[in-house]
Design a protein around this motif. Structure first.
Motif, mmCIF file in Angstrom:
data_model
loop_
_atom_site.group_PDB
_atom_site.id
_atom_site.type_symbol
_atom_site.label_atom_id
_atom_site.label_comp_id
_atom_site.label_asym_id
_atom_site.label_seq_id
_atom_site.Cartn_x
_atom_site.Cartn_y
_atom_site.Cartn_z
ATOM 1 N N VAL A 158 0.844 -1.191 0.000
ATOM 2 C CA VAL A 158 0.000 0.000 0.000
ATOM 3 C C VAL A 158 0.883 1.246 0.000
ATOM 4 O O VAL A 158 2.007 1.227 0.502
ATOM 5 C CB VAL A 158 -0.958 0.047 1.211
ATOM 6 C CG1 VAL A 158 -1.966 -1.079 1.148
ATOM 7 C CG2 VAL A 158 -0.193 0.019 2.521
ATOM 8 N N GLY A 159 0.336 2.318 -0.578
ATOM 9 C CA GLY A 159 1.064 3.586 -0.611
ATOM 10 C C GLY A 159 0.211 4.701 -0.048
ATOM 11 O O GLY A 159 -0.658 4.474 0.788
ATOM 12 N N GLY A 160 0.453 5.924 -0.516
ATOM 13 C CA GLY A 160 -0.260 7.072 0.024
ATOM 14 C C GLY A 160 0.434 7.610 1.259
ATOM 15 O O GLY A 160 1.608 7.329 1.514
ATOM 16 N N HIS A 161 -0.314 8.366 2.062
ATOM 17 C CA HIS A 161 0.247 8.934 3.288
ATOM 18 C C HIS A 161 0.539 7.802 4.274
ATOM 19 O O HIS A 161 -0.342 7.026 4.631
ATOM 20 C CB HIS A 161 -0.725 9.932 3.910
ATOM 21 C CG HIS A 161 -0.189 10.585 5.149
ATOM 22 N ND1 HIS A 161 0.830 11.504 5.125
ATOM 23 C CD2 HIS A 161 -0.536 10.438 6.456
ATOM 24 C CE1 HIS A 161 1.097 11.901 6.361
ATOM 25 N NE2 HIS A 161 0.278 11.272 7.187
ATOM 26 N N GLU A 162 1.772 7.695 4.716
ATOM 27 C CA GLU A 162 2.170 6.584 5.572
ATOM 28 C C GLU A 162 1.453 6.629 6.922
ATOM 29 O O GLU A 162 1.335 7.678 7.549
ATOM 30 C CB GLU A 162 3.680 6.589 5.800
ATOM 31 C CG GLU A 162 4.165 5.373 6.569
ATOM 32 C CD GLU A 162 5.683 5.290 6.653
ATOM 33 O OE1 GLU A 162 6.189 4.244 7.088
ATOM 34 O OE2 GLU A 162 6.356 6.275 6.279
#
Length: 309
Positions: A158-162
């Motif tokens: 998964v990615g995006g804001h950690e």
């Protein structure tokens, strides 16, 4: 995310939703982390009355989540929504369950596409916390409420804001999940495998093992992957020839009789993800002036063999 309780909704209890949901329910049953299966129809009725049957690696068990529902009011605002439904249904499910998505709700996508975030934002502009992701697994519905994991490691990126707290919670719940800063690279690398394999197995009505044994079809598959390689480069993603060889080698990691989800949907006369796995490549390549003769041929074969237009 509420520090005292956590409401995690898994939307779509098919092969992927069941695979993700089963270990989370086992781990967090009778805890402050509540696992909610969002499904409808026969699937909902079976799981409500008998639980979810999950088969993996020679074992079979029945699990019962904290709530099984298709009622947004009953479900309430979620801390986390894991989207495991098919790509074609994202628009409808977001409309149906928009009241379950608050300003702080984290949406995790696990579709076989490279533009899930774009699809969500088009249909739910207020969604601020989107973690695009993908999963490497072959997991199918034997019948409503009965999921069988047939192959693949089950690795999730998964990615995006950690969000380390969330990743740790999901990992502690039995998911093999990793945060990746370069999620777009990973999404395209998976797409390099999923989309061509889905297309060619559907067109020729063959299993993964049969594909591997046919040198001519493997040649076509390699060229379909090179067409995706060209499209990826237009999206600032570099896919190497080694990536292509690695993708082809992935076929050996699945049982001989494995079939793509696209192929299974055609066989069962279900709605399919052809628009996202075949048409998307051809249409977007055309926008960039990229020729896709191998994808075009497979597309025509699908139209003929699967009676779709």
């Amino acid at each position: 995310m509420n520090s005292d309780t956590m409401k995690i909704g898994i939307l779509g209890i098919g092969g992927i939703g069941g695979f993700v949901g089963a270990p989370l329910v086992k781990k967090y049953k009778d805890s402050t982390t509540k696992i909610i299966f969002i499904c409808r129809g026969e699937t909902k009725n079976v799981i409500q009355n008998k639980g979810l049957v999950f088969e993996s690696k020679g074992t079979k068990e029945t699990i019962s989540p904290d709530l099984v529902s298709d009622n947004p009011t009953e479900i309430g605002i979620l801390d986390v929504l894991i989207l495991t439904s098919k790509s074609y249904s994202i628009k409808d499910v977001l409309s149906t369950y928009k009241d379950c998505i608050g300003p702080e709700t984290i949406i995790i996508t696990l579709q076989n596409v490279v533009n899930a975030k774009e699809i969500i934002q088009e249909n739910l502009p207020q969604a601020a916390n989107i973690m695009e992701g993908c999963i490497y697994v072959a997991s199918n519905v034997k019948q409503p409420g009965h999921i069988q994991h047939v192959g693949g490691p089950g690795k999730i990126f998964v990615g995006g804001h950690e969000n380390k707290q969330l990743i740790e919670l999901l990992a502690s719940g039995g998911l093999d999940i990793t945060y990746a800063e370069n999620i777009n690279q990973i999404l395209w690398t998976k797409y390099l495998f999923v989309a061509p394999v889905a297309g060619i197995t559907s067109a020729y009505k063959i299993t993964f093992g049969q594909l591997l044994k046919d040198q001519n079809l493997m040649y076509i598959l390699g060229n379909m992957m090179m067409e995706i390689q060209s499209l990826a480069s237009k999206n600032n993603i570099t896919l190497t020839m080694q990536d292509i060889e690695t993708s082809k080698d992935l076929l050996t990691k699945f049982p001989f009789e494995s079939k793509s989800s696209l192929q299974l949907d055609f066989e069962n006369n279900n709605q399919t993800e052809k628009r996202f796995l075949v048409d998307y490549v051809i249409e977007n390549a055309n926008k960039y002036g990229i020729e896709t003769p191998f994808y075009n041929d497979v597309n025509e074969k699908i139209k003929t063999s699967c009676n779709v237009y």
